[in-house]
Design a protein around this motif. Structure first.
Motif: not given
Length: 469
Positions: A145-171
């Motif tokens: 995601x960072x590489x793609x954003x940099x190539x487009x000249x866009x900010x790499x701040x505030x990335x997010x990851x989507x998951x179920x609320x029932x994920x294991x604590x590792x996430x």
């Protein structure tokens, strides 16, 4: 003595001294040790062994631990191989080239099992467990995601990851350690898993990916990866956002290929970038090994691979840890050779059969309602029916079973369902049908005892604080 040492002594054991039974001590040896400082001199190996052995037997019987997903049994040949290879360091690939070659074979076997499109254009690695494997899969998504954003000249701040609320604590740890905003999709009675519902309200240009769980730790249920991918296809058609999936197959990635071969969840789905699994869960190996495989080399950023001059050669490494056990990698290959596809199918199906036998027996008891049946991975959970009793809870039942040696945890469900208390059983290769019958008999006996109570048990003693998901 530091404040931390004092606190450790207060919380670990009341008595800071360790007395040695005279029968284990030879003349001239110490008969008492401080538990928190190293002894001034040596002891005989027999004495040191007996001290550690006697303390360790206070642990529960691992075969009766129905809370853990981790393997608690291997055969005698595996134990022999383990003892022969306990000194191998997985990172020393130049020193142990045969072990390094076997590691390569193992992840390639998994890539084939998970239908990787091109076996000549893929990459994977072993890890210390599925948690490290998840971290590597998630980190690759962030870097892409960072590489793609940099190539487009866009900010790499505030990335997010989507998951179920029932994920294991590792996430949760992953998002915390790598400064990623976790976006949890709530679970509900109608949507116990991440199934694509409402996903469009969570995806935006800063989304690095979606985590799909093949075998939720709370209930054992699978997130339907195909449904998630279809929803992401719809989102891309409307917004142009191309969001990829990491499949956390800690348990299910070593069950579904054998017991649900028609289920489409792996690299057959174009949006799946990477898959992780645990060798020491349903990979049937003792603790200390996990695996992660990427669809192709293009989806693993080169920046994650280190080339180290070590022990006389150039060594590419892909891991968060450096030195780690090599023995478990050999044990994984042993299991692949020993069992083959049909052997894995027989072992996993037997565990599923025991799980469904247990779940059906528990469903027939008056107090309980099943949340899952154990027909995906051999894991299932149940709740106490609304209004059944005000005299006891599932925490009380867990405590009563613990007195019989069984560890059957009770804990609250995730997020919006945190008021719902579950009890869960994890069936592994060491739990036979006979042991399962004994467990059912003990559950019935304890339910009869609890139902006979004239007043509620003290709730403070039944807080469930002994089990953390």
């Amino acid at each position: 003595m530091t404040a931390n040492t004092t606190k450790a002594r207060q919380t670990t054991n009341i008595d800071p001294t360790l007395s040695v039974n005279p029968v284990f001590v030879r003349p001239g040896e110490a008969t008492e040790f401080d538990k928190f400082t190293m002894p001034a001199g040596p002891s005989l190996p027999e004495t040191a062994y007996q001290i550690v052995h006697d303390e360790a037997i206070l642990d529960g019987n691992s075969r009766l631990n129905l809370a853990t997903f981790v393997s608690t049994w291997m055969d005698d040949h595996a134990l022999k191989l383990y003892s022969e290879s306990a000194d191998k360091n997985m990172i020393d690939k130049d020193e142990y080239p045969a072990t390094a070659a076997i590691e390569d074979r193992c992840w390639r076997i998994l890539a084939d099992l998970w239908h990787v499109p091109d076996p000549t254009d893929t990459i994977g690695t072993s890890a210390i467990g599925s948690s490290e494997a998840c971290m590597l899969g998630g980190l690759a998504l962030k870097r892409l995601w960072q590489e793609k954003r940099k190539a487009e000249g866009k900010s790499t701040e505030r990335p997010n990851l989507i998951m179920s609320a029932a994920v294991q604590v590792v996430w949760e740890k992953f998002c915390n350690y790598w400064d990623i905003e976790p976006r949890y999709v709530p679970v509900s009675r109608e949507h116990l898993v991440l199934d694509g519902y409402d996903l469009e309200n969570y995806v935006d240009e800063n989304t690095i990916g979606v985590v799909a769980i093949l075998g939720q730790t709370f209930t054992g249920l699978y997130d339907p990866v195909e449904a998630i991918a279809k929803k992401l296809d719809e989102i891309e058609a409307k917004t142009g956002l191309d969001v990829k999936i990491h499949v956390d197959g800690a348990s299910g990635a070593m069950v579904a290929p054998f017991c649900q071969p028609d289920l489409v969840w792996d690299f057959q789905i174009d949006r799946v970038n990477s898959i992780s699994t645990s060798g020491h869960k349903y990979g049937l190996v003792y603790p200390g090994v996990g695996w992660v495989v990427w669809r192709n080399t293009a989806v693993l950023p080169e920046s994650m691979i280190f080339h180290v001059s070590y022990l006389g050669g150039d060594m590419p490494t892909l891991a968060l840890n450096f030195s780690r056990p090599g023995a478990q990698v050999l044990l994984q290959y042993y299991q692949f050779l020993r069992l083959g596809r049909e052997g894995y199918r027989e072992v996993q199906q037997n565990s599923i059969d025991v799980a469904t036998y247990l779940s059906s027996g528990i469903a027939e008891m008056g107090p309980f309602e099943l949340m899952s049946k154990g027909d995906t991975i051999p894991v299932f959970a149940w709740i106490l029916k609304d209004g059944y009793t005000d005299k006891w809870s599932l925490y009380d039942l867990a405590d009563r079973l613990r007195m019989k040696g069984w560890l059957v945890p009770a804990y609250p469900m995730a997020d919006d369902m945190s008021d719902v208390v579950l009890q869960r059983i994890v069936v592994k290769v060491g739990l036979s049908r006979d042991l399962a019958s004994a467990l059912l008999a003990d559950i019935k006996g304890e339910v009869q005892f609890l139902d006979s109570l004239d007043a509620p048990l003290p709730r403070e003693a039944s807080s469930g604080s002994h089990f953390h998901h």
